[in-house]
Structure formats: C-alpha cells, structure tokens
Motif scaffolding. Sequence first.
Motif, PDB file in Angstrom:
ATOM      1  N   THR A 163      -3.241 -23.721 -11.761  1.00  0.00           N
ATOM      2  CA  THR A 163      -2.218 -22.858 -12.264  1.00  0.00           C
ATOM      3  C   THR A 163      -1.087 -22.492 -11.459  1.00  0.00           C
ATOM      4  O   THR A 163      -0.333 -22.325 -11.792  1.00  0.00           O
ATOM      5  N   THR A 204      -2.243 -14.042 -14.883  1.00  0.00           N
ATOM      6  CA  THR A 204      -2.905 -14.918 -15.439  1.00  0.00           C
ATOM      7  C   THR A 204      -4.357 -15.713 -15.221  1.00  0.00           C
ATOM      8  O   THR A 204      -5.125 -15.665 -15.440  1.00  0.00           O
ATOM      9  N   LEU A 208      -8.177 -14.793 -15.229  1.00  0.00           N
ATOM     10  CA  LEU A 208      -9.321 -15.631 -15.882  1.00  0.00           C
ATOM     11  C   LEU A 208     -10.433 -16.386 -14.340  1.00  0.00           C
ATOM     12  O   LEU A 208     -11.346 -16.543 -14.754  1.00  0.00           O
ATOM     13  N   SER A 275     -10.136 -11.276 -20.032  1.00  0.00           N
ATOM     14  CA  SER A 275      -9.486 -12.183 -20.556  1.00  0.00           C
ATOM     15  C   SER A 275      -8.708 -11.833 -21.609  1.00  0.00           C
ATOM     16  O   SER A 275      -7.216 -12.619 -21.872  1.00  0.00           O
ATOM     17  N   LEU A 276      -8.648 -10.771 -22.277  1.00  0.00           N
ATOM     18  CA  LEU A 276      -7.353 -10.051 -23.128  1.00  0.00           C
ATOM     19  C   LEU A 276      -6.286  -9.786 -21.894  1.00  0.00           C
ATOM     20  O   LEU A 276      -5.088  -9.887 -21.929  1.00  0.00           O
ATOM     21  N   ALA A 278      -5.263 -11.429 -19.283  1.00  0.00           N
ATOM     22  CA  ALA A 278      -4.725 -12.391 -19.133  1.00  0.00           C
ATOM     23  C   ALA A 278      -4.242 -13.185 -20.179  1.00  0.00           C
ATOM     24  O   ALA A 278      -3.019 -13.836 -20.601  1.00  0.00           O
ATOM     25  N   ARG A 279      -4.287 -13.124 -21.286  1.00  0.00           N
ATOM     26  CA  ARG A 279      -3.806 -13.141 -22.872  1.00  0.00           C
ATOM     27  C   ARG A 279      -2.718 -12.792 -22.621  1.00  0.00           C
ATOM     28  O   ARG A 279      -1.393 -13.467 -23.065  1.00  0.00           O
ATOM     29  N   LEU A 280      -2.724 -11.801 -22.887  1.00  0.00           N
ATOM     30  CA  LEU A 280      -1.751 -11.065 -23.095  1.00  0.00           C
ATOM     31  C   LEU A 280      -0.594 -10.555 -21.430  1.00  0.00           C
ATOM     32  O   LEU A 280       0.932 -10.979 -22.245  1.00  0.00           O
ATOM     33  N   LEU A 282      -0.092 -13.890 -19.973  1.00  0.00           N
ATOM     34  CA  LEU A 282       0.563 -15.060 -20.638  1.00  0.00           C
ATOM     35  C   LEU A 282       1.438 -15.380 -21.766  1.00  0.00           C
ATOM     36  O   LEU A 282       2.886 -15.819 -21.779  1.00  0.00           O
ATOM     37  N   ARG A 283       0.914 -14.031 -22.537  1.00  0.00           N
ATOM     38  CA  ARG A 283       2.183 -13.968 -23.139  1.00  0.00           C
ATOM     39  C   ARG A 283       3.462 -12.941 -23.138  1.00  0.00           C
ATOM     40  O   ARG A 283       4.427 -13.529 -23.279  1.00  0.00           O
TER      41      ARG A 283
END
Length: 291
Positions: A163, A204, A208, A275-276, A278-280, A282-283
């Motif tokens: 990554t 991120t 993860l 996970s939440l 990481a998603r934020l 990534l966005r």
Amino acid sequence: LDMSLATLQYRRLGRRRAFGSVGVALALFCAILAAGALLAILGYVVVQGVSAINWDFLTQLPHPVGVPGGGVGNGILGTIIIIAIATAMAVPVGLLTGIYLALFGRGPIPEALRFLSDVLSGVPSIAIGLFAYAVLVAPLKHFSAFSASFAFMMLMLPLLVRTSEQAIRSVPQTVREGALALGMSNFRATVGIVLPTARPAIVTALLLAIARVTGETAPLLFTAFGTQYWETNPNQPMAVLALQVFNYAISPYPNWQAQAWAGAFLLVLAVFVLSLGARLMLRRAMRGLES
C-alpha cells in the motif's frame, strides 16, 4: 428481408436484456446474502456481549472460577502494548521498503521483494506464530509480549509495503519533478514532498494493518501466552484480549462465556472503528489526488 433482420435483432436485444436482468438480480442477491451474513454475525455478537460490558469489566483483573465479576482490563492494556510495539517495528520497515519499490521498482530485486511480500500476505497466522516461537520464544526459553509483537509485525508488513508503494506511485510525477526543479535532492523531495502528499493513503494502510492483527489469536498461543495479572514488561508473558476471549469461550463456565462474548464485542468494535477511520482517510486521500 429487412423485417426479418429487424425481428432477429429485436429478439437478440430481448435476450441480452433478459440475461442482463438475471445477472443484476443474481449479483444483488449475492450482495444481500453477504451483507445479511455480516449483519447477523455483528448483531449476534452485540446482543450477546453488550449486556456484560461495564466499568468493572473494562478495568478489573479476571476473577477465579466461581467468583462473580472480574474483567479484562489487563487484556486491553496488553493488546495496546503489543500492537503499539508491532506498529513501531512495522512502520519503518514497511514504509522504507515501499519507498524503495516505488522509486527504484525495476529489476529482479524489487520484483522479488514484491513476490515475497505477496507470499507473506498469504501465510497463515498460525505459521507466523510458530516462526516467532522458533525465533524468539524457544531460544530465550520463555514467552513474551515482544515475540507476539514480532509476529504481528510480520502480519502487518505485506499490507504496509504494497500500500505504501501504491500510495507513493499515486502522487503525480509533476509534484516530485517540481521539487527536483527547485534544487531539492532526491531524498529531500521524497521525504519533504512526496511522503506528506501520500500520507493519508499510508495512514489508511496502517489502520487496516492494525485492524488486521487486532483480533488475531493463533500467534498469541505461541508467543504472549497470557497471564492473569497486570503486566507491562514486554519481555514477560502478557494478557491479550483476543487470547482471553479464546480461553473464556472454550471454558464450561457461564460467567466466563458471557465475558468471552463481551470481549468479542470489544474486538469487533475496535475493528469497526479502525476500518471506519481507514475509509475516511482513504476518502481524504482520493480528494487530495483529485485536487
């Protein structure tokens, strides 16, 4: 003839639409099935575990069999310590390897590193635990939290390496070329310009990777081993929440089984939060690249 060709094309279009509708319906059914299974698992863990969550459970030591109450405070502390040490070991190695692959990623050595990283990501966690046992536990003749952190580091490295490489490669080449044009060295441009630009994607990957090892139990059986007391020395056996959940779940005592569900709820909650996050991140990284 024209009418027959039009009829044939219409029939073909109808068959294509029918097959497309069947494919969409099948995909939707599979998505609902997967989401339903996940929600069922999460819901059952929440229903079974949330009733046993209280302040004593979060702060106290485990009680002996037959004594009501008790908690997993030492397991929560041990989990934080072990993951913190594993992160401190994995981040420099994973990040530097990702930088090397992104900037000098051609030739047999980088390709071999990518291949080994992919292979390592598929190695079962119990095999990683056995390797940590053979390298650190058996020679030193005692279990330790550090050996558990070493095993977790091995599990985190593949995700961090690949990554980080992709995150650095995703930075526009013009950014790096502009830094070099201003007189910066290659190292300074990478550290001062490229890495800050790729930081959201790297964070991120780190979140993860932490979520990946938070609920792992198999490596802990050969490394941390667990203890019933407060322990902060990484060179000694240490309680870990996932290991306590395993031990409580296989016990025949209802009180320990209830605490196992509560511990599982805490692990699920931790993974969900990571996970939440990481998603934020990534966005945020995607918005930064688009801008």
